[in-house]
Design a protein around this motif. Structure first.
Motif, mmCIF file in Angstrom:
data_model
loop_
_atom_site.group_PDB
_atom_site.id
_atom_site.type_symbol
_atom_site.label_atom_id
_atom_site.label_comp_id
_atom_site.label_asym_id
_atom_site.label_seq_id
_atom_site.Cartn_x
_atom_site.Cartn_y
_atom_site.Cartn_z
ATOM 1 N N ARG A 158 22.033 0.038 10.129
ATOM 2 C CA ARG A 158 22.433 -0.759 11.605
ATOM 3 C C ARG A 158 20.525 -0.437 12.255
ATOM 4 N N GLU A 159 20.432 -1.240 13.002
ATOM 5 C CA GLU A 159 19.327 -1.261 14.182
ATOM 6 C C GLU A 159 19.445 0.439 14.244
ATOM 7 N N HIS A 160 20.694 0.752 15.350
ATOM 8 C CA HIS A 160 20.370 1.778 16.127
ATOM 9 C C HIS A 160 20.370 3.068 15.688
ATOM 10 N N ALA A 161 21.223 2.657 13.882
ATOM 11 C CA ALA A 161 21.012 4.357 13.288
ATOM 12 C C ALA A 161 20.117 5.006 13.553
ATOM 13 N N ARG A 162 20.150 6.650 13.549
ATOM 14 C CA ARG A 162 19.675 7.569 13.940
ATOM 15 C C ARG A 162 19.949 9.268 13.188
ATOM 16 N N PHE A 163 21.266 8.540 11.966
ATOM 17 C CA PHE A 163 21.315 9.757 10.749
ATOM 18 C C PHE A 163 22.218 9.383 9.834
ATOM 19 N N CYS A 164 21.584 10.155 8.505
ATOM 20 C CA CYS A 164 21.725 9.810 7.399
ATOM 21 C C CYS A 164 23.602 9.733 7.240
ATOM 22 N N SER A 165 24.172 9.703 7.558
ATOM 23 C CA SER A 165 25.143 10.121 6.866
ATOM 24 C C SER A 165 26.414 10.664 8.444
ATOM 25 N N THR A 166 27.474 10.262 8.335
ATOM 26 C CA THR A 166 28.279 10.307 9.053
ATOM 27 C C THR A 166 28.824 12.219 9.364
ATOM 28 N N GLY A 167 28.527 13.556 8.245
ATOM 29 C CA GLY A 167 28.469 14.324 8.931
ATOM 30 C C GLY A 167 27.450 14.615 10.009
ATOM 31 N N CYS A 168 25.904 15.084 9.723
ATOM 32 C CA CYS A 168 25.299 14.601 10.480
ATOM 33 C C CYS A 168 25.144 14.659 11.770
ATOM 34 N N ARG A 169 25.990 13.003 12.060
ATOM 35 C CA ARG A 169 26.172 12.388 12.993
ATOM 36 C C ARG A 169 27.368 13.400 13.599
ATOM 37 N N VAL B 216 11.399 -0.636 14.756
ATOM 38 C CA VAL B 216 12.088 -0.638 13.685
ATOM 39 C C VAL B 216 11.115 -0.031 12.372
ATOM 40 N N GLU B 217 11.290 1.181 11.756
ATOM 41 C CA GLU B 217 10.387 1.122 10.242
ATOM 42 C C GLU B 217 11.039 1.292 9.926
ATOM 43 N N GLU B 218 10.612 0.739 9.077
ATOM 44 C CA GLU B 218 11.470 1.033 7.656
ATOM 45 C C GLU B 218 12.004 1.815 6.936
ATOM 46 N N SER B 219 11.983 2.913 7.423
ATOM 47 C CA SER B 219 12.469 4.361 6.891
ATOM 48 C C SER B 219 12.399 5.098 7.880
ATOM 49 N N ARG B 220 13.450 6.544 8.480
ATOM 50 C CA ARG B 220 13.540 7.119 9.639
ATOM 51 C C ARG B 220 13.480 8.329 9.146
ATOM 52 N N ASN B 221 13.864 9.721 9.587
ATOM 53 C CA ASN B 221 13.828 11.021 9.129
ATOM 54 C C ASN B 221 15.548 11.048 10.277
ATOM 55 N N CYS B 222 16.210 11.540 9.565
ATOM 56 C CA CYS B 222 17.714 11.665 10.348
ATOM 57 C C CYS B 222 17.362 12.721 11.354
ATOM 58 N N ALA B 223 17.987 12.182 12.580
ATOM 59 C CA ALA B 223 17.615 13.016 13.783
ATOM 60 C C ALA B 223 18.219 14.754 13.539
#
Length: 287
Positions: free
Chosen positions: A85-96, A68-75
């Motif tokens: 959250r561990e499995h988060a892939r998006f920076c916001s609900t809008g992006c998701r 798990v990276e310290e930070s990550r890029n929004c998919a």
């Protein structure tokens, strides 16, 4: 795998997360031309015996320390964000929501993919009682497969159906909610343990076959020391420490069957609710 970009199979891979595990290509020629470096790296033999089955292999990225990276890029937008959250892939609900609209396609296919994943999880669990305790290689492989599917379904629900997931958790009493959360967190520790080239024989008490342990579902998880985490970033270390604590308090000393029972019951119910909600919204008349 060679999978046509517009096929329903591709959307199933996206929904279940398998697109991040198994390399896929648009044509067979592209797949055959791919450099060998993308292949899953070989595992070392288990210390217990020279057997690939004893050191159970989980697919692709799980082997790479499930880091798990310290930070990550929004998919979706590519912005750098710190996941909460561990499995988060998006920076916001809008992006998701945007990513879902662009990638997941037909809601019926998405619901079918989740149904397929939940079914695979249930079937993997259902096969465990039939595995003979003396055949430890096969037993460890069956247990690892079940761990894989439980954590995969959990991640799929968290990523794509967070509101339904949170509602299902909130409907549980405090003690039950803590039990489920810590069980799932502890199973992520098991998944990562296998990914560190460690055999399940180091986690499971299965050395003696007695009347009470003829079924592998009666085997118990062993207490284990916290693994070395220096190579992980700070947030990654914090998450892995929490996984280890959950393992020690809610898995260690408990049986395989009890552990999987807590997780599968919750995930099956939550997955069914997610599929029902998706199908209902699809049938609702549009104005």
């Amino acid at each position: 795998l060679a999978i046509h970009p517009d096929s329903a199979v591709r959307r199933i891979f996206t929904i279940t997360g398998l697109d991040g595990v198994i390399p896929r290509f648009a044509t067979l020629d592209q797949a055959l031309a791919q450099a060998p470096a993308t292949a899953i790296r070989p595992r070392r033999p288990s210390r217990r015996r020279e057997s690939a089955a004893a050191a159970v292999t989980l697919p692709g990225r799980v082997q790479e320390h499930a880091r798990v990276e310290e930070s990550r890029n929004c998919a979706q937008c590519g912005a750098v964000f710190v996941p909460q959250r561990e499995h988060a892939r998006f920076c916001s609900t809008g992006c998701r929501a945007t990513w879902n609209r662009e990638h997941l396609g037909d809601p019926a296919v998405d619901a079918s993919a989740l149904t397929w994943s939940v079914t695979a999880m249930s079937e993997a669990t259902g096969r465990l009682p039939a595995v003979k305790a003396w055949d430890q290689d096969r037993a460890f492989a069956a247990i690892a497969e079940t761990v894989w599917w439980i954590t995969m379904v959990d991640a799929t629900l968290v990523r794509h159906h967070p509101a339904i997931y949170d509602t299902a958790m909130a409907a549980c009493g405090p003690a039950e909610r803590q039990q489920i959360q810590n069980t799932l967190t502890g199973l992520r520790f098991v998944r990562n343990w296998i990914g560190r080239d460690a055999g399940l024989d180091e986690l499971i008490q299965a050395s003696t076959i007695t009347a009470g342990s003829r079924r592998i579902t009666r085997w118990t998880w062993k207490p284990v020391p916290e693994p070395a985490l220096a190579s992980l970033p700070r947030r990654g270390r914090a998450w892995e420490v929490s996984r280890h604590r959950a393992y020690q308090t809610h898995l260690a000393g408990h049986t395989i069957g009890e552990t999987f029972g807590h997780a599968v019951t919750f995930l099956t119910l939550t997955g069914t609710n997610a599929v029902t909600t998706t199908n209902t919204s699809q049938r609702a008349p549009r104005r």
